[in-house]
Design an enzyme around this catalytic site. Structure first.
Site, short mmCIF file in Angstrom:
data_model
loop_
_atom_site.label_atom_id
_atom_site.label_comp_id
_atom_site.label_asym_id
_atom_site.label_seq_id
_atom_site.Cartn_x
_atom_site.Cartn_y
_atom_site.Cartn_z
CG ASP A 286 28.48 54.29 -19.64
OD1 ASP A 286 29.02 54.38 -20.76
OD2 ASP A 286 27.68 53.38 -19.35
CG HIS A 287 28.93 58.23 -23.93
ND1 HIS A 287 29.91 57.65 -24.71
CD2 HIS A 287 29.37 59.47 -23.65
CE1 HIS A 287 30.90 58.53 -24.91
NE2 HIS A 287 30.59 59.64 -24.27
CE1 TYR A 455 26.21 47.54 -22.84
CE2 TYR A 455 26.83 47.22 -25.14
CZ TYR A 455 25.92 47.06 -24.10
OH TYR A 455 24.73 46.41 -24.33
CG HIS A 456 31.11 54.15 -24.70
ND1 HIS A 456 30.42 54.97 -25.56
CD2 HIS A 456 31.36 53.01 -25.40
CE1 HIS A 456 30.26 54.37 -26.72
NE2 HIS A 456 30.82 53.18 -26.65
CB ALA A 457 32.91 52.29 -17.80
#
Length: 526
Positions: A286-287, A455-457
Site C-alpha cells: 500500500d502507499h 486505500y491502494h492495497a
C-alpha cells in the site's frame, strides 16, 4: 449452472461481467456481497465522505502496525456494486511506465497494457496517443475548482515545481488538477461504466447480497462457489471458470478459505488443504500517506457544499463543491536527483481531514500530503479464523523498510515548503496537524503517529507468485484472480484505473482472444 462465475462486483468484477457477457453464447454470473449502488451519496461526488463505515463499506482495519506507533489503521473497501470505485476519490492516474515493466511478466509491460487503458477510457479531451475516447469509463476534468486547490497548485509552482496538465501523458512530474472518473459531474464507477449498460443482457445474472464463503474445489479444479445470503446457503456452479475479483484483502482470504494457501495455517484452522501455496496473502503493499492540516477563516472549504446556492448549482450544472472528488489537485515529485521516476505523489483536499477520514471537520481547513509511491515494505493478509464472516488479519507493515520512512520524511519537508509559499498564506493560518518542528526526530514521530492508508492495497495474489501471467491460480484449474492483488509491485499512482485495465486484459485472456496490439496509438469504442 453458468459458464463463468465472477466473485466480487467491484472495479474489476464489473468489467469482467460486461466483457464476458458480450458473447451471447455464454452465461455469466456476477456475485457481490453488498447491495446495489442506489445511494445518492455514491453518485454525488462529494457524498463519498458519508460512505465510510456504512453498509457500503467492508470497514476493515489493519492489525497493530509495529512501525506506526502500534496503531490500527482504517482500511475502507467498497461493499457495493462498483466496489471501491463507488466510494473512492475518483482520481484517474495510471502510474509510471517503469512500474509495469518491473513486473517482468509476459504480456504485462507498459506498452502491452497501454491499449487496454485506451480501450477502457472515454476522455472528454478526446482520443490521442495517450488517451482513449468512446470507451466505457468516463474521464473528465474537475468541475469543482476550489480556490484552495488553485492556491495549492500555485504554491507548488512557487516552490519550484513544474506544472503538468496531464499526469498520464509523456511525463508524470509536476502539479495540476487531477482528471477524475466522472461523467457530467457525477461519479462514474465501474458499475456505472460497465455493468449498467450490460445488466439487461439475458446471459448476465447479477447476484447481490451474497457473501461467497468458499470456492468449490473438486480435486484441483474450481467448479463453483458456496455463498450465504442471510441465513440461506447459495451454491452456484461454473462450467468453465471461477474468477476472483474480490480485491487485495478478500481474494486471498477466499483462496485460503477454499484450501489454497499456507498448509500450516490452514491445517491449524481445520481447513482441508487443496493446494499448499505459502505465498497466498503475502507481498501485500500500500502507499503510506500523511496529511498536513491547516485551519483558516476563509469560508470556501467543502463545509459549504450543503448550502442552498451550491445545491442549486449542482442540480442545474453538476458543478461546484458537490461535484468535488475531494483530492482535487496534486502532483508527482522526485525526492532527490537521479531517481528514474517520481517517488512521491501529492494530493490536496479542500476540507479538514482528520482521523483517517472518520472525523467530522470542525472548521474551514486545507489538508494536503503525499504517498510514498514505491514502498519496499511488505505486509500480509492471513486468516484469523475458519469462520468466513471473520475479518481477515491485515498487516501492512508501513515503514518496515527504513527507505520508505526516509522518503516520507522527504515528502513532509516538501509539503512544509509548499505550505510556506505566498499563494497558500490565506489558507495556512492555524496549524492543526503538522510536525512539532522540522527536525528529523519530530517529522519521524509525526509520521509514525499520523500515517494513514492511501486505500491502494495490492499484491497479495501476485503474478509469478500465486498466479501465472494469465492470472490462473498456480496448482489449480478453472480458477483465476483478476484484481489489484495480482500486481507483483504496486504502481506509482492511484490504483483504480490500473485495476480496470487489468480486468480488461483479463477478459481477453479468459476468452482466449489475441491481445490488443501494443502498436495502437489510440482506441475508440470497442
Amino acid at each position: 449452472m453458468y459458464d463463468y462465475v465472477i466473485v466480487g462486483g467491484g472495479s474489476a468484477g464489473c468489467v469482467l461481467a460486461a466483457r464476458l457477457s458480450e458473447d451471447p453464447d455464454v452465461k455469466v454470473c456476477l456475485i457481490e456481497a453488498g447491495l446495489t449502488d442506489a445511494s445518492p451519496n455514491i453518485h454525488v461526488p462529494a457524498g463519498a465522505a458519508k460512505l465510510f463505515r456504512t453498509r457500503h463499506d467492508w470497514d476493515y482495519d489493519s492489525h497493530h502496525e509495529p512501525f506506526c506507533a502500534d496503531r490500527r489503521i482504517y482500511l475502507p473497501r467498497g461493499r457495493v456494486l462498483g466496489g471501491t470505485s463507488s466510494i473512492n476519490g475518483m482520481i484517474y492516474t495510471r502510474g509510471h511506465r517503469q512500474d509495469y515493466d518491473s513486473w517482468e511478466q509476459p504480456g504485462w509491460s507498459y506498452d502491452e497494457l497501454h491499449p487496454y487503458f485506451l480501450r477502457a477510457e472515454d476522455n472528454e479531451r478526446g482520443a490521442s496517443a495517450h488517451h482513449g475516447a468512446g470507451g466505457p469509463l468516463a474521464v473528465s476534468d474537475n468541475r469543482s475548482r476550489n480556490p484552495m486547490s488553485d492556491a495549492f497548485i500555485a504554491a507548488a509552482i512557487e516552490a519550484g515545481y513544474s506544472a503538468n496538465d496531464d499526469f498520464n501523458g509523456p511525463e508524470q512530474d509536476g502539479f495540476a488538477y487531477y482528471q477524475v472518473t466522472q461523467r457530467d459531474g457525477m461519479r462514474c464507477s465501474s458499475a456505472v461504466a460497465y455493468l449498467r449498460p450490460a445488466v439487461e443482457r439475458p446471459n448476465l445474472t447479477v447476484e447481490t447480497g451474497v457473501q461467497v464463503v468458499r470456492v468449490v474445489m473438486e480435486g484441483a479444479r474450481a467448479t463453483g462457489i458456496v455463498g450465504w445470503r442471510g441465513d440461506d446457503t447459495v451454491t452456484i456452479r461454473a462450467e468453465r471458470e471461477v474468477v476472483l475479483t474480490a480485491g487485495a484483502y478478500n481474494s486471498p482470504q477466499l483462496l485460503m478459505l477454499s484450501g489454497i494457501g499456507p498448509a500450516d495455517l490452514l491445517t491449524a484452522l481445520g481447513i482441508p488443504v487443496v493446494v499448499d501455496q505459502p505465498l497466498v496473502g503475502q507481498n501485500l503493499q500500500d502507499h503510506p500517506q500523511f496529511w498536513l492540516v491547516y485551519g483558516h477563516n476563509q469560508p470556501v472549504s467543502l463545509l459549504v457544499a450543503g448550502e442552498e446556492r451550491y445545491q442549486r448549482q449542482f442540480a442545474e450544472h453538476h458543478s461546484g463543491p458537490l461535484s468535488s472528488n475531494g483530492p482535487e489537485a496534486g502532483g508527482f515529485v522526485r525526492s532527490r536527483p537521479g531517481l528514474p521516476a517520481p517517488d512521491l505523489q501529492f494530493v490536496s483536499l479542500p476540507v479538514m481531514y482528520v482521523d483517517g477520514g472518520l472525523g467530522a471537520p470542525s472548521q474551514h481547513a486545507l489538508s494536503f500530503g503525499a504517498y510514498v509511491l514505491q514502498p519496499r515494505s511488505r505486509g500480509s493478509v492471513t486468516l484469523a479464523s475458519d469462520d468466513p464472516t471473520a475479518k481477515p488479519r491485515i498487516t501492512h507493515n508501513y515503514y518496515a523498510d527504513e527507505a520508505d520512512l526516509r522518503t516520507a520524511v522527504d515528502g513532509v519537508r516538501v509539503a512544509l515548503d509548499i505550505a510556506r509559499q505566498r499563494a497558500l498564506t490565506p489558507y495556512t493560518e492555524r496549524p492543526v496537524s503538522v510536525p512539532a518542528s522540522d527536525s528529523e526526530a519530530d517529522i519521524r514521530d509525526f509520521l509514525r503517529r499520523n500515517t494513514q492508508s492511501s486505500y491502494h492495497a495490492a499484491g497479495s495474489c501476485a503474478m509469478g507468485m500465486v498466479t501465472d501471467a494469465e492470472l490462473r491460480v498456480l496448482g489449480t484449474e478453472g480458477l483465476r484472480v483478476a484484481d489489484a492483488s495480482v500486481m507483483p509491485r504496486l504502481i506509482s499512482g492511484n490504483t483504480n484505473a490500473p485495476t480496470i485495465a487489468i480486468a480488461e486484459k483479463a477478459a481477453d485472456l479468459v476468452r482466449g482472444l489475441a491481445p490488443l496490439s501494443p502498436d495502437l496509438s489510440a482506441v475508440t469504442s470497442h
